[in-house]
Design a protein around this motif. Structure first.
Motif, PDB file in Angstrom:
ATOM      1  N   ILE A   5     -37.122   5.221  -0.507  1.00 17.91           N
ATOM      2  CA  ILE A   5     -37.531   6.412  -1.240  1.00 17.91           C
ATOM      3  C   ILE A   5     -36.720   6.487  -2.522  1.00 17.91           C
ATOM      4  O   ILE A   5     -35.490   6.579  -2.490  1.00 17.91           O
ATOM      5  CB  ILE A   5     -37.330   7.691  -0.406  1.00 17.91           C
ATOM      6  CG1 ILE A   5     -38.160   7.618   0.873  1.00 17.91           C
ATOM      7  CG2 ILE A   5     -37.717   8.925  -1.230  1.00 17.91           C
ATOM      8  CD1 ILE A   5     -38.009   8.840   1.782  1.00 17.91           C
ATOM      9  N   LEU A   6     -37.425   6.442  -3.641  1.00 17.00           N
ATOM     10  CA  LEU A   6     -36.790   6.629  -4.954  1.00 17.00           C
ATOM     11  C   LEU A   6     -36.913   8.105  -5.310  1.00 17.00           C
ATOM     12  O   LEU A   6     -38.005   8.597  -5.611  1.00 17.00           O
ATOM     13  CB  LEU A   6     -37.464   5.751  -6.005  1.00 17.00           C
ATOM     14  CG  LEU A   6     -37.224   4.238  -5.850  1.00 17.00           C
ATOM     15  CD1 LEU A   6     -38.103   3.450  -6.815  1.00 17.00           C
ATOM     16  CD2 LEU A   6     -35.754   3.892  -6.065  1.00 17.00           C
ATOM     17  N   GLY A   7     -35.805   8.812  -5.248  1.00 17.39           N
ATOM     18  CA  GLY A   7     -35.775  10.247  -5.452  1.00 17.39           C
ATOM     19  C   GLY A   7     -34.797  10.873  -4.478  1.00 17.39           C
ATOM     20  O   GLY A   7     -34.572  10.335  -3.383  1.00 17.39           O
ATOM     21  N   THR A   8     -34.219  11.992  -4.872  1.00 22.11           N
ATOM     22  CA  THR A   8     -33.222  12.646  -4.018  1.00 22.11           C
ATOM     23  C   THR A   8     -33.450  14.147  -3.935  1.00 22.11           C
ATOM     24  O   THR A   8     -32.551  14.898  -3.581  1.00 22.11           O
ATOM     25  CB  THR A   8     -31.793  12.371  -4.556  1.00 22.11           C
ATOM     26  OG1 THR A   8     -31.713  12.802  -5.923  1.00 22.11           O
ATOM     27  CG2 THR A   8     -31.441  10.901  -4.465  1.00 22.11           C
ATOM     28  N   SER A  59     -36.721  -2.823   0.928  1.00 23.25           N
ATOM     29  CA  SER A  59     -37.645  -2.010   1.713  1.00 23.25           C
ATOM     30  C   SER A  59     -38.995  -2.703   1.872  1.00 23.25           C
ATOM     31  O   SER A  59     -39.412  -3.494   1.023  1.00 23.25           O
ATOM     32  CB  SER A  59     -37.852  -0.644   1.046  1.00 23.25           C
ATOM     33  OG  SER A  59     -36.622   0.031   0.903  1.00 23.25           O
ATOM     34  N   ASP A  60     -39.675  -2.379   2.970  1.00 25.10           N
ATOM     35  CA  ASP A  60     -41.015  -2.912   3.202  1.00 25.10           C
ATOM     36  C   ASP A  60     -42.066  -2.122   2.426  1.00 25.10           C
ATOM     37  O   ASP A  60     -43.092  -2.660   2.025  1.00 25.10           O
ATOM     38  CB  ASP A  60     -41.346  -2.857   4.700  1.00 25.10           C
ATOM     39  CG  ASP A  60     -40.344  -3.636   5.534  1.00 25.10           C
ATOM     40  OD1 ASP A  60     -40.101  -4.815   5.214  1.00 25.10           O
ATOM     41  OD2 ASP A  60     -39.795  -3.066   6.497  1.00 25.10           O
ATOM     42  N   ALA A  61     -41.820  -0.831   2.259  1.00 19.13           N
ATOM     43  CA  ALA A  61     -42.684   0.048   1.469  1.00 19.13           C
ATOM     44  C   ALA A  61     -41.785   1.023   0.730  1.00 19.13           C
ATOM     45  O   ALA A  61     -40.716   1.385   1.224  1.00 19.13           O
ATOM     46  CB  ALA A  61     -43.665   0.794   2.367  1.00 19.13           C
ATOM     47  N   VAL A  62     -42.226   1.445  -0.453  1.00 15.78           N
ATOM     48  CA  VAL A  62     -41.379   2.293  -1.302  1.00 15.78           C
ATOM     49  C   VAL A  62     -42.175   3.510  -1.755  1.00 15.78           C
ATOM     50  O   VAL A  62     -43.348   3.401  -2.135  1.00 15.78           O
ATOM     51  CB  VAL A  62     -40.859   1.524  -2.537  1.00 15.78           C
ATOM     52  CG1 VAL A  62     -40.067   2.447  -3.458  1.00 15.78           C
ATOM     53  CG2 VAL A  62     -39.989   0.349  -2.094  1.00 15.78           C
ATOM     54  N   VAL A  63     -41.521   4.679  -1.710  1.00 15.73           N
ATOM     55  CA  VAL A  63     -42.137   5.935  -2.130  1.00 15.73           C
ATOM     56  C   VAL A  63     -41.496   6.402  -3.429  1.00 15.73           C
ATOM     57  O   VAL A  63     -40.266   6.412  -3.551  1.00 15.73           O
ATOM     58  CB  VAL A  63     -41.956   7.029  -1.055  1.00 15.73           C
ATOM     59  CG1 VAL A  63     -42.640   8.323  -1.485  1.00 15.73           C
ATOM     60  CG2 VAL A  63     -42.498   6.558   0.284  1.00 15.73           C
ATOM     61  N   LEU A  64     -42.322   6.803  -4.383  1.00 17.20           N
ATOM     62  CA  LEU A  64     -41.842   7.436  -5.605  1.00 17.20           C
ATOM     63  C   LEU A  64     -41.934   8.939  -5.421  1.00 17.20           C
ATOM     64  O   LEU A  64     -43.029   9.510  -5.428  1.00 17.20           O
ATOM     65  CB  LEU A  64     -42.683   6.999  -6.800  1.00 17.20           C
ATOM     66  CG  LEU A  64     -42.573   5.523  -7.195  1.00 17.20           C
ATOM     67  CD1 LEU A  64     -43.621   5.177  -8.241  1.00 17.20           C
ATOM     68  CD2 LEU A  64     -41.181   5.204  -7.707  1.00 17.20           C
TER      69      LEU A  64
END
Length: 213
Positions: A5-8, A59-64
Protein backbone atom coordinates in the motif's frame (compact mmCIF):
# COMPACT_ATOMS: atom_id res chain seq x y z
CA UNK A 1 -0.48 -12.65 -0.65
CA UNK A 2 1.88 -9.76 -0.03
CA UNK A 3 -0.09 -6.56 -0.57
CA UNK A 4 1.73 -3.26 -0.86
CA UNK A 5 0.00 0.00 0.00
CA UNK A 6 1.45 3.32 -1.13
CA UNK A 7 -0.07 5.82 1.28
CA UNK A 8 -0.28 6.31 5.02
CA UNK A 9 -3.65 8.00 5.49
CA UNK A 10 -7.00 6.74 6.72
CA UNK A 11 -7.73 4.70 3.57
CA UNK A 12 -4.30 3.06 3.61
CA UNK A 13 -4.52 2.23 7.31
CA UNK A 14 -8.03 0.78 7.05
CA UNK A 15 -7.25 -1.39 4.02
CA UNK A 16 -4.07 -2.65 5.71
CA UNK A 17 -6.09 -3.68 8.75
CA UNK A 18 -8.88 -5.29 6.74
CA UNK A 19 -6.52 -7.37 4.60
CA UNK A 20 -4.43 -8.27 7.64
CA UNK A 21 -7.60 -9.71 9.20
CA UNK A 22 -8.01 -11.84 6.06
CA UNK A 23 -4.56 -13.35 6.51
CA UNK A 24 -2.50 -11.27 4.08
CA UNK A 25 0.92 -9.77 4.74
CA UNK A 26 0.82 -6.02 4.11
CA UNK A 27 3.64 -3.57 3.38
CA UNK A 28 2.90 0.11 3.93
CA UNK A 29 4.99 3.06 2.80
CA UNK A 30 4.68 6.64 1.68
CA UNK A 31 6.01 10.14 2.01
CA UNK A 32 6.02 9.82 5.82
CA UNK A 33 7.83 6.74 7.04
CA UNK A 34 6.96 7.75 10.61
CA UNK A 35 3.27 7.31 9.73
CA UNK A 36 4.01 4.01 8.01
CA UNK A 37 5.79 2.73 11.11
CA UNK A 38 2.91 3.89 13.31
CA UNK A 39 0.44 1.87 11.21
CA UNK A 40 2.67 -1.21 11.36
CA UNK A 41 3.21 -0.92 15.11
CA UNK A 42 -0.53 -0.57 15.73
CA UNK A 43 -1.54 -3.52 13.55
CA UNK A 44 1.13 -6.07 14.42
CA UNK A 45 3.56 -8.50 12.86
CA UNK A 46 1.80 -9.09 9.53
CA UNK A 47 1.86 -5.39 8.65
CA UNK A 48 5.30 -4.02 7.84
CA UNK A 49 6.55 -0.49 7.23
CA UNK A 50 8.77 -0.19 4.17
CA UNK A 51 10.10 2.51 1.90
CA UNK A 52 8.01 3.07 -1.25
CA UNK A 53 10.45 1.31 -3.57
CA UNK A 54 10.41 -1.80 -1.38
CA UNK A 55 6.62 -1.66 -1.21
CA UNK A 56 6.51 -1.67 -5.00
CA UNK A 57 9.13 -4.32 -5.63
CA UNK A 58 8.38 -6.77 -2.81
CA UNK A 59 4.59 -6.97 -3.17
CA UNK A 60 2.40 -9.22 -5.30
CA UNK A 61 -0.20 -6.46 -5.72
CA UNK A 62 0.04 -2.75 -4.92
CA UNK A 63 -2.63 -0.23 -3.90
CA UNK A 64 -2.40 3.50 -4.55
CA UNK A 65 -4.18 5.06 -1.56
CA UNK A 66 -3.13 8.69 -1.86
CA UNK A 67 -4.72 12.02 -2.69
CA UNK A 68 -4.68 13.16 -6.31
CA UNK A 69 -2.28 15.96 -5.43
CA UNK A 70 0.25 13.47 -4.06
CA UNK A 71 -0.17 10.77 -6.70
CA UNK A 72 2.77 11.66 -8.93
CA UNK A 73 5.07 12.03 -5.94
CA UNK A 74 4.02 8.62 -4.60
CA UNK A 75 4.73 7.01 -7.98
CA UNK A 76 8.08 8.80 -8.20
CA UNK A 77 9.11 7.69 -4.70
CA UNK A 78 8.23 4.12 -5.69
CA UNK A 79 10.30 4.47 -8.89
CA UNK A 80 7.29 3.43 -10.95
CA UNK A 81 8.77 5.09 -14.03
CA UNK A 82 11.75 2.73 -13.73
CA UNK A 83 9.59 -0.40 -13.80
CA UNK A 84 9.25 -1.19 -10.09
CA UNK A 85 5.56 -2.02 -10.66
CA UNK A 86 6.03 -3.87 -13.94
CA UNK A 87 3.89 -6.98 -14.21
CA UNK A 88 2.04 -6.27 -10.95
CA UNK A 89 -1.66 -5.70 -10.38
CA UNK A 90 -1.95 -2.08 -9.26
CA UNK A 91 -5.20 -0.91 -7.66
CA UNK A 92 -5.87 2.79 -8.13
CA UNK A 93 -8.44 4.06 -5.62
CA UNK A 94 -7.62 7.75 -6.13
CA UNK A 95 -10.45 10.30 -6.19
CA UNK A 96 -9.47 13.36 -8.22
CA UNK A 97 -12.72 15.14 -7.44
CA UNK A 98 -13.24 18.80 -6.63
CA UNK A 99 -15.23 18.57 -3.41
CA UNK A 100 -17.02 21.87 -4.02
CA UNK A 101 -18.35 21.06 -7.49
CA UNK A 102 -18.16 17.27 -7.64
CA UNK A 103 -16.36 17.52 -10.99
CA UNK A 104 -13.21 15.63 -11.87
CA UNK A 105 -10.04 17.72 -11.71
CA UNK A 106 -8.38 16.25 -14.84
CA UNK A 107 -10.14 17.94 -17.78
CA UNK A 108 -9.86 14.83 -19.95
CA UNK A 109 -8.99 11.17 -19.56
CA UNK A 110 -8.92 9.46 -16.20
CA UNK A 111 -6.69 9.14 -13.17
CA UNK A 112 -6.13 5.44 -13.68
CA UNK A 113 -5.03 5.97 -17.29
CA UNK A 114 -2.57 8.55 -15.98
CA UNK A 115 -1.28 5.93 -13.51
CA UNK A 116 -0.95 3.37 -16.30
CA UNK A 117 1.31 5.75 -18.23
CA UNK A 118 3.46 6.60 -15.20
CA UNK A 119 3.79 3.07 -13.81
CA UNK A 120 5.74 1.41 -16.60
CA UNK A 121 4.58 -2.14 -17.40
CA UNK A 122 2.01 -2.30 -14.59
CA UNK A 123 -1.44 -3.87 -14.89
CA UNK A 124 -3.67 -1.16 -13.47
CA UNK A 125 -7.22 -1.61 -12.18
CA UNK A 126 -9.59 1.11 -10.99
CA UNK A 127 -11.39 -0.04 -7.85
CA UNK A 128 -12.20 0.75 -4.21
CA UNK A 129 -12.65 4.50 -4.73
CA UNK A 130 -16.34 4.75 -3.75
CA UNK A 131 -16.41 3.36 -0.21
CA UNK A 132 -14.54 4.86 2.74
CA UNK A 133 -11.76 2.57 3.89
CA UNK A 134 -13.07 2.40 7.43
CA UNK A 135 -16.39 1.01 6.16
CA UNK A 136 -14.64 -2.30 5.42
CA UNK A 137 -13.72 -2.66 9.09
CA UNK A 138 -17.30 -2.61 10.38
CA UNK A 139 -19.67 -4.20 7.84
CA UNK A 140 -23.39 -3.91 8.53
CA UNK A 141 -24.75 -7.47 8.84
CA UNK A 142 -28.34 -6.62 7.80
CA UNK A 143 -27.30 -5.01 4.50
CA UNK A 144 -26.32 -6.81 1.28
CA UNK A 145 -22.64 -7.10 0.46
CA UNK A 146 -21.20 -4.03 -1.23
CA UNK A 147 -20.72 -4.17 -4.99
CA UNK A 148 -17.31 -2.83 -5.98
CA UNK A 149 -17.33 -1.56 -9.56
CA UNK A 150 -13.95 -1.91 -11.23
CA UNK A 151 -12.36 -1.65 -14.65
CA UNK A 152 -9.11 -2.70 -16.26
CA UNK A 153 -7.57 -4.15 -19.40
CA UNK A 154 -5.76 -7.16 -17.93
CA UNK A 155 -7.89 -10.17 -16.99
CA UNK A 156 -5.29 -11.68 -14.65
CA UNK A 157 -5.02 -8.39 -12.75
CA UNK A 158 -8.81 -8.09 -12.57
CA UNK A 159 -8.95 -11.61 -11.13
CA UNK A 160 -6.38 -10.75 -8.46
CA UNK A 161 -8.17 -7.55 -7.50
CA UNK A 162 -11.49 -9.39 -7.47
CA UNK A 163 -10.15 -11.88 -4.93
CA UNK A 164 -8.83 -9.07 -2.74
CA UNK A 165 -12.23 -7.38 -2.87
CA UNK A 166 -13.90 -10.64 -1.80
CA UNK A 167 -11.46 -10.81 1.10
CA UNK A 168 -12.78 -7.40 2.17
CA UNK A 169 -16.32 -8.75 2.07
CA UNK A 170 -17.27 -7.07 -1.20
CA UNK A 171 -18.52 -8.32 -4.56
CA UNK A 172 -16.37 -7.37 -7.57
CA UNK A 173 -18.17 -6.13 -10.68
CA UNK A 174 -16.08 -5.58 -13.81
CA UNK A 175 -17.71 -2.94 -16.00
CA UNK A 176 -15.14 -3.04 -18.79
CA UNK A 177 -11.70 -1.85 -19.77
CA UNK A 178 -9.92 1.37 -18.88
CA UNK A 179 -11.96 3.23 -21.48
CA UNK A 180 -14.72 3.15 -18.84
CA UNK A 181 -12.48 4.63 -16.14
CA UNK A 182 -13.56 8.26 -16.38
CA UNK A 183 -17.21 7.20 -16.18
CA UNK A 184 -16.42 5.17 -13.06
CA UNK A 185 -14.40 7.98 -11.49
CA UNK A 186 -17.18 10.50 -12.11
CA UNK A 187 -19.52 8.38 -10.01
CA UNK A 188 -17.57 9.54 -6.95
CA UNK A 189 -18.41 13.15 -7.77
CA UNK A 190 -22.06 12.21 -8.36
CA UNK A 191 -22.21 10.58 -4.93
CA UNK A 192 -20.58 13.59 -3.27
CA UNK A 193 -23.07 16.00 -4.84
CA UNK A 194 -26.03 13.93 -3.71
CA UNK A 195 -24.69 13.80 -0.16
CA UNK A 196 -24.10 17.56 -0.26
CA UNK A 197 -27.74 18.14 -1.18
CA UNK A 198 -28.92 15.97 1.71
CA UNK A 199 -29.84 12.82 -0.22
CA UNK A 200 -28.81 9.20 0.20
CA UNK A 201 -27.05 8.01 -2.99
CA UNK A 202 -28.50 4.53 -2.49
CA UNK A 203 -31.99 5.87 -3.19
CA UNK A 204 -30.83 7.55 -6.43
CA UNK A 205 -30.03 4.28 -8.19
CA UNK A 206 -32.96 2.19 -9.49
CA UNK A 207 -33.45 -1.29 -8.11
CA UNK A 208 -33.39 -3.78 -10.99
CA UNK A 209 -34.60 -7.33 -10.43
CA UNK A 210 -32.47 -9.71 -12.43
CA UNK A 211 -34.20 -12.81 -13.78
CA UNK A 212 -33.19 -16.01 -12.07
CA UNK A 213 -31.26 -18.56 -14.16
Amino acid sequence: MRIGILGTGVMASALAEAWMRSGHHVLVGGRSQDKARAIAERLGDTVEAADPVQVARASDAVVLAVAWEGLDQALALAEADEGSLAGKAVIDCTNAVDYASGLLKPPTGSVVQHVAKQAVGSRVVKALHLFAGTSWLAPTPDQPRRTVAMCGNDKAALDIVGELIRDLGGVPAVIGGLEHARQLEEVAGFVMRLVATGHNPVTAVPVVDRPQD
